[in-house]
Design an enzyme around this catalytic site. Sequence first.
Site, PDB file in Angstrom:
ATOM      1  N   LYS A  61      -0.978   7.856 -11.965  1.00 18.14           N
ATOM      2  CA  LYS A  61      -2.122   7.599 -11.083  1.00 18.14           C
ATOM      3  C   LYS A  61      -1.636   6.906  -9.811  1.00 18.14           C
ATOM      4  O   LYS A  61      -0.497   6.427  -9.752  1.00 18.14           O
ATOM      5  CB  LYS A  61      -3.169   6.746 -11.808  1.00 18.14           C
ATOM      6  CG  LYS A  61      -2.662   5.402 -12.290  1.00 18.14           C
ATOM      7  CD  LYS A  61      -3.714   4.692 -13.120  1.00 18.14           C
ATOM      8  CE  LYS A  61      -3.170   3.375 -13.624  1.00 18.14           C
ATOM      9  NZ  LYS A  61      -4.188   2.392 -13.932  1.00 18.14           N
ATOM     10  N   ARG A  86     -13.297  -3.742 -19.763  1.00 23.31           N
ATOM     11  CA  ARG A  86     -13.410  -2.742 -18.702  1.00 23.31           C
ATOM     12  C   ARG A  86     -14.094  -1.514 -19.316  1.00 23.31           C
ATOM     13  O   ARG A  86     -15.172  -1.651 -19.871  1.00 23.31           O
ATOM     14  CB  ARG A  86     -11.993  -2.453 -18.160  1.00 23.31           C
ATOM     15  CG  ARG A  86     -11.959  -1.917 -16.758  1.00 23.31           C
ATOM     16  CD  ARG A  86     -10.554  -1.913 -16.170  1.00 23.31           C
ATOM     17  NE  ARG A  86      -9.619  -1.041 -16.879  1.00 23.31           N
ATOM     18  CZ  ARG A  86      -8.343  -0.858 -16.525  1.00 23.31           C
ATOM     19  NH1 ARG A  86      -7.862  -1.485 -15.472  1.00 23.31           N
ATOM     20  NH2 ARG A  86      -7.549  -0.059 -17.206  1.00 23.31           N
ATOM     21  N   HIS A  91      -7.029  -0.331 -24.561  1.00 21.25           N
ATOM     22  CA  HIS A  91      -6.103  -0.802 -23.521  1.00 21.25           C
ATOM     23  C   HIS A  91      -5.954  -2.314 -23.635  1.00 21.25           C
ATOM     24  O   HIS A  91      -6.946  -3.031 -23.781  1.00 21.25           O
ATOM     25  CB  HIS A  91      -6.648  -0.416 -22.148  1.00 21.25           C
ATOM     26  CG  HIS A  91      -5.703  -0.668 -21.014  1.00 21.25           C
ATOM     27  ND1 HIS A  91      -4.394  -0.247 -21.025  1.00 21.25           N
ATOM     28  CD2 HIS A  91      -5.876  -1.292 -19.821  1.00 21.25           C
ATOM     29  CE1 HIS A  91      -3.807  -0.594 -19.888  1.00 21.25           C
ATOM     30  NE2 HIS A  91      -4.678  -1.241 -19.144  1.00 21.25           N
ATOM     31  N   ARG A  99       1.328   4.901 -23.351  1.00 23.21           N
ATOM     32  CA  ARG A  99       0.949   5.220 -21.958  1.00 23.21           C
ATOM     33  C   ARG A  99       1.739   4.302 -21.030  1.00 23.21           C
ATOM     34  O   ARG A  99       1.428   3.123 -20.908  1.00 23.21           O
ATOM     35  CB  ARG A  99      -0.553   4.984 -21.733  1.00 23.21           C
ATOM     36  CG  ARG A  99      -1.473   5.752 -22.658  1.00 23.21           C
ATOM     37  CD  ARG A  99      -2.940   5.558 -22.235  1.00 23.21           C
ATOM     38  NE  ARG A  99      -3.301   4.162 -22.062  1.00 23.21           N
ATOM     39  CZ  ARG A  99      -3.776   3.387 -23.031  1.00 23.21           C
ATOM     40  NH1 ARG A  99      -3.963   3.860 -24.253  1.00 23.21           N
ATOM     41  NH2 ARG A  99      -4.075   2.122 -22.788  1.00 23.21           N
ATOM     42  N   TYR A 133       3.796 -11.826  17.877  1.00 20.93           N
ATOM     43  CA  TYR A 133       2.458 -12.330  18.201  1.00 20.93           C
ATOM     44  C   TYR A 133       2.337 -13.814  17.867  1.00 20.93           C
ATOM     45  O   TYR A 133       2.762 -14.263  16.798  1.00 20.93           O
ATOM     46  CB  TYR A 133       1.406 -11.562  17.406  1.00 20.93           C
ATOM     47  CG  TYR A 133       1.277 -10.112  17.818  1.00 20.93           C
ATOM     48  CD1 TYR A 133       0.848  -9.771  19.094  1.00 20.93           C
ATOM     49  CD2 TYR A 133       1.582  -9.089  16.922  1.00 20.93           C
ATOM     50  CE1 TYR A 133       0.725  -8.433  19.473  1.00 20.93           C
ATOM     51  CE2 TYR A 133       1.454  -7.760  17.292  1.00 20.93           C
ATOM     52  CZ  TYR A 133       1.022  -7.442  18.581  1.00 20.93           C
ATOM     53  OH  TYR A 133       0.905  -6.127  18.952  1.00 20.93           O
ATOM     54  N   CYS A 163       4.359  -7.431  12.549  1.00 24.41           N
ATOM     55  CA  CYS A 163       3.378  -6.658  13.324  1.00 24.41           C
ATOM     56  C   CYS A 163       2.903  -5.468  12.482  1.00 24.41           C
ATOM     57  O   CYS A 163       3.347  -5.280  11.351  1.00 24.41           O
ATOM     58  CB  CYS A 163       4.002  -6.131  14.614  1.00 24.41           C
ATOM     59  SG  CYS A 163       4.824  -7.383  15.611  1.00 24.41           S
ATOM     60  N   ASP A 167       3.525  -2.237  12.863  1.00 25.23           N
ATOM     61  CA  ASP A 167       4.530  -1.185  12.642  1.00 25.23           C
ATOM     62  C   ASP A 167       5.968  -1.682  12.743  1.00 25.23           C
ATOM     63  O   ASP A 167       6.902  -0.897  12.599  1.00 25.23           O
ATOM     64  CB  ASP A 167       4.375  -0.071  13.703  1.00 25.23           C
ATOM     65  CG  ASP A 167       2.936   0.299  13.926  1.00 25.23           C
ATOM     66  OD1 ASP A 167       2.321   0.807  12.979  1.00 25.23           O
ATOM     67  OD2 ASP A 167       2.419   0.043  15.032  1.00 25.23           O
TER      68      ASP A 167
END
Length: 382
Positions: free
Chosen positions: A37, A135, A164, A221, A265, A310, A312
């Site tokens: 997932k 859950r 689970h 799992r 910054y 920053c 990027d």
Amino acid sequence: MDSLDWSTWLEIDLAAIRNNVSRLRDLSDAAVMAIVKANGYGHGAIPAAQAAVEGGAAWCGVSRLEEALALRHAGLVCPILVLGYTPPARLPQAMANQVSLTVYDPELAASYVECAREGTGEVRVHVKVETGMGRLGIDPAKALDLIRYLREQPGIMVEGIFTHFARADEPDVETTQQQLDRFQKVLDGLKSNGHGLPPMIHASNSAGAIYFKDARFNLIRVGAAMYGLDPSPQAPLPPDFYPALSWKTRITSIKDLSAGHGVSYGSRYITRKTERIGVIPVGYADGLRRVDHQQVLIHGELAPIVGSVCMDQCMVQLDGLPQARLEDEVVVIGRQGNRAITSEDLARRWGTINYEVVCGLANRIPRIYLNASGKNQPAFKP
Ligand SMILES: Cc1ncc(COP(=O)(O)O)c(C=O)c1O
């Protein structure tokens, strides 16, 4: 395309995934469901699933139907279980693609039954039992009735039953044992009421599979362990598991900034003398957090990130690395020379878990796959 085409990239060692799945099979003596997932925990769902199957996984597990369909469209033929909610309207697609669904609620089960009646095929379901996670899951006291009801319906096949664990990755084993006892009671009830057990019985995530022998049943799992991630600091992987993911980039600028110069910054870092400052093209939009005191590896040495990260890019202090040159390789996660920065290291620095580190790596970072087929020999040893 290889790494020369990119400013930053992830290297995913598929041999490590094959190796880790094979280790899980050896240690558990159970079938393996590879949990892919969330884009295979950031590793890329399809290549991760393919490598897991090559390593011996019999099943794939995903959270949503669309993730299952993507695997089917990529040609994966193994059984696939959707672990989360599937809207009843999507049942025809699940049936047509032989995707197994999780059932945990009588009302939802009735909707599935109605849709199954209208269809031509069979819906395979795994009943999820609530034993302490709080859950998804049916109250254990109501599980037998739900299974009996489902078994009576045409077009429905109860293929599995599962639960689970909430705390299998903690040193305190008591809560996991309690969950296991509650689950076992439901299984005993099925046997003694003459219903018989569904073919697949599963409870364990990675920590459960590694640390709770009695919780393996006939299917485990596993996500974290197959990617070579420790389930938690208190539940590390055994030896012979290898991390599959490295995150790399390169130096895109180097210059000397004179004393008193602000960096990034807010000028939260000010040079104390003339300092050699490099730029690397990774930022918070890639999944690197905007926190202080981070490091990367350059020429096998730790180099501090200075100033605010920053979107990027960010800056690295290169005074200790006179040999560093423009376009030299930089490791954000992974090994360089004798040193490594792990997802676990970043998680500690960020105050989170390694799962969040890898799941947070942006889709815009290209994934480069190493050892696409071959022996179970990882390229990198940690
Ligand atoms: C229901 C379920 N099973 C198994 C797993 C795999 O857990 P892990 O990555 O700890 O092995 C997850 C992951 O969150 C899950 O939600």
